[in-house]
Design an enzyme around this catalytic site. Structure first.
Site, PDB file in Angstrom:
ATOM      1  N   VAL A  10       0.712  -1.284   0.131  1.00 28.74           N
ATOM      2  CA  VAL A  10       0.144  -0.269  -0.087  1.00 28.74           C
ATOM      3  C   VAL A  10       0.795   0.881  -0.129  1.00 28.74           C
ATOM      4  CG1 VAL A  10      -1.189   1.268   1.566  1.00 28.74           C
ATOM      5  CG2 VAL A  10      -1.946  -0.991   1.230  1.00 28.74           C
TER       6      VAL A  10
ATOM      7  N   GLU B 262       5.940   3.728   7.687  1.00 22.54           N
ATOM      8  CA  GLU B 262       6.988   2.625   8.770  1.00 22.54           C
ATOM      9  C   GLU B 262       5.807   1.216   7.708  1.00 22.54           C
ATOM     10  OE1 GLU B 262       6.802  -0.422  11.199  1.00 22.54           O
ATOM     11  OE2 GLU B 262       6.015   1.108  12.350  1.00 22.54           O
TER      12      GLU B 262
ATOM     13  N   CYS C 117       4.562  -5.096  14.265  1.00 18.48           N
ATOM     14  CA  CYS C 117       5.523  -4.492  13.440  1.00 18.48           C
ATOM     15  C   CYS C 117       6.668  -5.564  13.517  1.00 18.48           C
ATOM     16  CB  CYS C 117       5.436  -3.415  12.731  1.00 18.48           C
ATOM     17  SG  CYS C 117       4.087  -2.447  12.761  1.00 18.48           S
TER      18      CYS C 117
END
Length: 548
Positions: A270, A294, A328
């Site tokens: 994305v 990020e 993450c």
């Protein structure tokens, strides 16, 4: 106008983490709020220019661990609401970018105190119910990390402002840090409530206005975060909350000539798509947009033969399975030496079986559910792929059930193929893949760690021998933006471990530090000469022989 005075923000300190032990007042208070919020079904509007906007196009916010339980009906926006938000941002910008820095700081410092006190249970409970976080995971995210962002960022802001040029005699050189012209598009993920509060709050603190598009799986916590901003005194239109399709909201925002920046956390694909769109539109923007992102990770643990096997296994358990591996920074690939693998395997098999998962309102659970049906399908596919692969095995776990919620057992896979897909692709779930290497192949293994995946977010080195740590840190210099030595690769704390990675993991602009804040300002140099010259001629222009 700013009041006269050289102001200093209160010295920040990291918010203490509450443990919610049995019998504690905070446990009872949070449990009560959980029951209250589970029993209600609220209607959530968009917030544009301070006004509640109800479009009639409604999406349900549900519990991932009880997918039929609806928490809220959330109004969705589209291109029309994006344009309205951009106009509201422009109107607010005229005043907000001129507000003295100490007044802007006061809003966020007040927000931090509101969250530390009366809003703590509400935002924690919203995060637990809407994003299936345990009490501990919600506390370190929605409470402590977000409080830290709002307390430390004003302090970091003053450090930016204090960076000033030298001045020569008779001259005063100054640097002012202007807010960007236009609006910042903030796109936040589901996995950390604090990220939504910082992606929006950091630019707003620096004087920018923001269009906020939160993840559709974190709509409840985003709503309450917005309410904290409002109670803290943030002027209408500085942050505009627009729920909706990522593509529809993003396309409309990226098409605006007033786009000043993008503050993004989410998937690599994305983010790359957004970057391409901005590049294709570059001649249409008023100024070059700041792009801060990020994105994905395939975070590693690599153990040297001199490492502590018990510490490595514990790092895998916590680093891979806390919050269902949906961080993450979560460890998703492990490289262990042959001599150590039996001990690691034994501990993992014994202790993974002890990890309880289920409804996060039950405080005995270590894990909740993965976020939605798409994530569940990703984990199921990975587990089945490992079961079917001749060079791989499921060491422990491997179960899944979506009959009530999106539950996936914590799963450890071992593969003999160093290029196995599960060592390369981001899964973002409670599935970790291990590769066991010969003890004498340390250097080759480090090269493997560096080159196997395209990401470079977090990583951990375990070794008892200092030379091994030094060698690994050198070979893996660009493999992780946050590197941990003898610790799990998760748990970055604001101002202690500024967070971010490079390569396919993002622009490494380090949330939790001054380095992120400088992206949201445009410096202007001012030179003031106190006694300007009145003759254009320079001394070298005088004729030879003229000593005067």
């Amino acid at each position: 106008m700013s009041a006269p005075g050289i102001f200093r923000v209160p010295p920040p300190a990291n918010e203490p983490v509450r443990d919610y032990a049995p019998g504690s007042p905070e446990r009872a208070s949070l449990q009560l709020r959980l029951e209250q919020m589970k029993s209600e079904r609220i209607e959530i509007p968009l917030v544009i220019g301070g006004e509640e906007v109800k479009t009639g196009n409604v999406k349900q916010a549900v519990m991932p661990h009880d997918k039929d339980h609806v928490l809220a009906d959330v109004h969705q926006g589209g291109a029309k609401e994006v344009e309205r938000a951009i106009q509201a941002s422009a109107g607010a910008w005229e005043d907000w970018h001129r507000v003295p820095w100490e007044e802007r700081a006061a809003v966020f410092l007040r927000a931090a105190e509101l969250l530390a006190g009366p809003w703590r249970d509400t935002l924690n409970a919203a995060t637990m119910l809407g994003q299936s976080k345990t009490a501990h995971q919600a506390e370190i995210d929605a409470a402590c990390e977000l409080i830290d962002f709002w307390r430390f960022n004003p302090w970091f802001m003053t450090r930016v402002y204090e960076e000033q040029p030298f001045s020569s005699p008779g001259v005063w050189n100054r640097m002012e840090y202007r807010p960007l012209e236009g609006f910042v598009l903030a796109v936040s993920p589901f996995n950390f409530t604090a990220i939504g509060g910082n992606l929006t709050g950091a630019p707003a603190l620096m004087g920018d206005t923001v269009l906020w598009k939160p993840a559709s799986t974190a709509m409840l916590s985003a709503y309450y975060t917005m309410r904290i901003f409002q109670e803290a005194g943030l002027p209408d239109g500085v942050i505009n909350l627009v729920y909706g399709s990522g593509k529809e909201i993003g396309d409309a925002a990226l098409a605006s000539r007033d786009l000043a920046g993008v503050h993004f956390t989410g998937s690599t694909t994305v983010f790359q798509s957004m970057w391409k769109t901005i590049g294709a539109n570059i001649e249409n923007y008023r100024s070059y947009p700041r792009i801060v992102g990020e994105t994905g990770g395939k975070d590693f643990i690599v153990a040297h033969p001199t490492a502590d096997a018990e510490a490595v296994a514990t790092a895998i358990l916590r680093g891979s399975f806390e919050y269902q591996g949906q961080k993450c920074s979560a460890a998703s690939r492990v490289y262990a030496p042959e001599s150590m693998w039996p001990a690691i395997r034994e501990q993992l098999v014994a202790e993974v079986g002890e990890l309880k998962y289920g409804d996060v309102s039950d405080f005995s659970n270590f894990m909740g559910a993965v976020i939605d049906a798409s994530s569940f399908a990703t984990q199921k596919e990975a587990i089945e792929e490992a079961k079917a692969d001749a060079k791989s095995e499921v060491v422990v776990g491997g179960g899944y059930d979506d009959s009530e919620g999106y539950f996936v057992q914590p799963t450890v896979i071992r593969t003999e193929d160093p290029d196995f897909r599960l060592l390369r692709d981001e899964l973002f779930g409670p599935v970790v893949t291990t590769f066991v290497y010969p003890d004498g192949k340390w250097e080759e293994t480090l090269e493997l760690v560096d080159k196997t995946a395209p990401y470079a977010l977090t990583g951990a080195i375990f070794a008892g021998e200092r030379e091994a740590v030094i060698e690994a840190a050198d070979v893996l210099r660009y493999a992780a933006g946050n590197l941990y030595v003898n610790d799990k690769p998760t748990g970055a704390v604001v101002a202690q471990q500024p967070f971010g990675g490079a390569r396919a993991s993002g622009t490494n602009d380090k949330a939790g530090s001054m380095w992120n804040l400088i992206r949201w300002v445009s410096p202007r140099t001012i030179k003031e000469t106190f006694v300007p010259p009145r003759d254009y001629r320079y001394p070298y222009m005088s004729p030879d022989g003229d000593a005067g």
